[in-house]
Motif scaffolding. Structure first.
Motif, mmCIF file in Angstrom:
data_model
loop_
_atom_site.group_PDB
_atom_site.id
_atom_site.type_symbol
_atom_site.label_atom_id
_atom_site.label_comp_id
_atom_site.label_asym_id
_atom_site.label_seq_id
_atom_site.Cartn_x
_atom_site.Cartn_y
_atom_site.Cartn_z
ATOM 1 N N GLN A 23 0.848 -1.184 0.000
ATOM 2 C CA GLN A 23 0.000 0.000 0.000
ATOM 3 C C GLN A 23 0.885 1.235 0.000
ATOM 4 O OE1 GLN A 23 -2.551 0.405 3.387
ATOM 5 N NE2 GLN A 23 -3.696 2.059 2.483
ATOM 6 N N LEU A 24 0.634 2.121 -0.933
ATOM 7 C CA LEU A 24 1.404 3.351 -1.045
ATOM 8 C C LEU A 24 0.458 4.529 -1.206
ATOM 9 C CD1 LEU A 24 4.146 2.114 -3.551
ATOM 10 C CD2 LEU A 24 4.382 2.403 -1.078
ATOM 11 N N GLY A 25 0.931 5.698 -0.918
ATOM 12 C CA GLY A 25 0.127 6.907 -1.049
ATOM 13 C C GLY A 25 -0.562 7.256 0.248
ATOM 14 N N PRO A 26 -0.897 8.525 0.425
ATOM 15 C CA PRO A 26 -1.419 8.991 1.707
ATOM 16 C C PRO A 26 -2.789 8.452 2.105
ATOM 17 C CG PRO A 26 -1.475 10.752 0.088
ATOM 18 C CD PRO A 26 -0.748 9.593 -0.545
ATOM 19 N N GLY A 27 -3.621 8.069 1.165
ATOM 20 C CA GLY A 27 -4.919 7.503 1.524
ATOM 21 C C GLY A 27 -5.879 8.537 2.083
ATOM 22 N N GLN A 28 -6.805 8.088 2.918
ATOM 23 C CA GLN A 28 -7.868 8.933 3.463
ATOM 24 C C GLN A 28 -7.584 9.330 4.913
ATOM 25 O OE1 GLN A 28 -10.505 10.136 1.792
ATOM 26 N NE2 GLN A 28 -9.531 9.246 -0.001
ATOM 27 N N PRO A 29 -7.255 10.589 5.178
ATOM 28 C CA PRO A 29 -6.958 11.009 6.554
ATOM 29 C C PRO A 29 -8.147 10.875 7.498
ATOM 30 C CG PRO A 29 -7.025 12.890 5.060
ATOM 31 C CD PRO A 29 -7.102 11.668 4.214
ATOM 32 N N THR A 30 -9.367 10.756 6.955
ATOM 33 C CA THR A 30 -10.524 10.565 7.835
ATOM 34 C C THR A 30 -10.414 9.264 8.625
ATOM 35 O OG1 THR A 30 -11.773 9.608 6.003
ATOM 36 C CG2 THR A 30 -12.124 11.957 6.453
ATOM 37 N N LEU A 31 -9.655 8.293 8.119
ATOM 38 C CA LEU A 31 -9.441 7.050 8.870
ATOM 39 C C LEU A 31 -8.765 7.342 10.209
ATOM 40 C CD1 LEU A 31 -8.155 4.742 5.993
ATOM 41 C CD2 LEU A 31 -10.400 4.676 7.097
ATOM 42 N N VAL A 32 -7.938 8.372 10.241
ATOM 43 C CA VAL A 32 -7.265 8.786 11.478
ATOM 44 C C VAL A 32 -8.200 9.669 12.301
ATOM 45 C CG1 VAL A 32 -5.289 10.021 12.444
ATOM 46 C CG2 VAL A 32 -5.012 8.673 10.343
ATOM 47 N N MET A 33 -8.724 10.699 11.660
ATOM 48 C CA MET A 33 -9.488 11.722 12.381
ATOM 49 C C MET A 33 -10.794 11.205 12.970
ATOM 50 S SD MET A 33 -7.533 14.166 12.361
ATOM 51 C CE MET A 33 -6.054 14.622 11.507
ATOM 52 N N ASP A 34 -11.411 10.221 12.345
ATOM 53 C CA ASP A 34 -12.681 9.689 12.841
ATOM 54 C C ASP A 34 -12.558 8.967 14.182
ATOM 55 O OD1 ASP A 34 -13.972 10.758 10.675
ATOM 56 O OD2 ASP A 34 -14.254 8.864 9.626
#
Length: 124
Positions: A23-34
């Motif tokens: 897996q590469l690339g920043p992805g979805q920051p909502t996975l962290v913030m949620d």
């Protein structure tokens, strides 16, 4: 499938190399913030659109810097837990291209290791 050597060397197979996709690339920051509730954490978005989360007691901090944290070489995420008078705290950083899934897992583990401090009642 056998890969023939171009010159001196060896031949091998793709299976022998055990190639993997990562897996590469920043992805979805909502996975962290949620993972943060307004009940237990403060969330601030600053004028650069960087996001800062801190626990109500101020001992936990998470910063998300989509364009990189100022003064660093591509730091995209910063997690810090303040220590006590007897035990040092810690911090960790991830660059802007670290998949959000990875950062979310680290944050989840930090949150799992925390616990609310029981307040003594007025009768104690």
């Amino acid at each position: 499938m056998t890969v023939a050597p171009v010159g001196p060397g060896f031949s091998t197979t793709v299976e022998a190399l055990r190639l993997r996709e990562w897996q590469l690339g920043p992805g979805q920051p909502t996975l962290v913030m949620d993972q943060f509730s307004a009940e237990d954490f403060h969330l601030i978005v600053d004028d650069r659109a960087d996001v800062h989360v801190s626990s109500k007691d101020g001992r936990f901090y998470l910063g998300w810097f989509p364009l990189g944290r100022p003064g660093t070489d591509g730091e995209g995420w910063k997690i810090a837990v303040t220590g006590t008078a007897k035990v040092r705290g810690y911090h960790m950083s991830f660059d802007t291209e670290t998949p959000a899934d990875i950062v979310a897992a680290a944050v989840a583990r930090v949150l799992e290791t925390s616990r609310r401090v029981r307040q003594p009642s007025a009768h104690e």
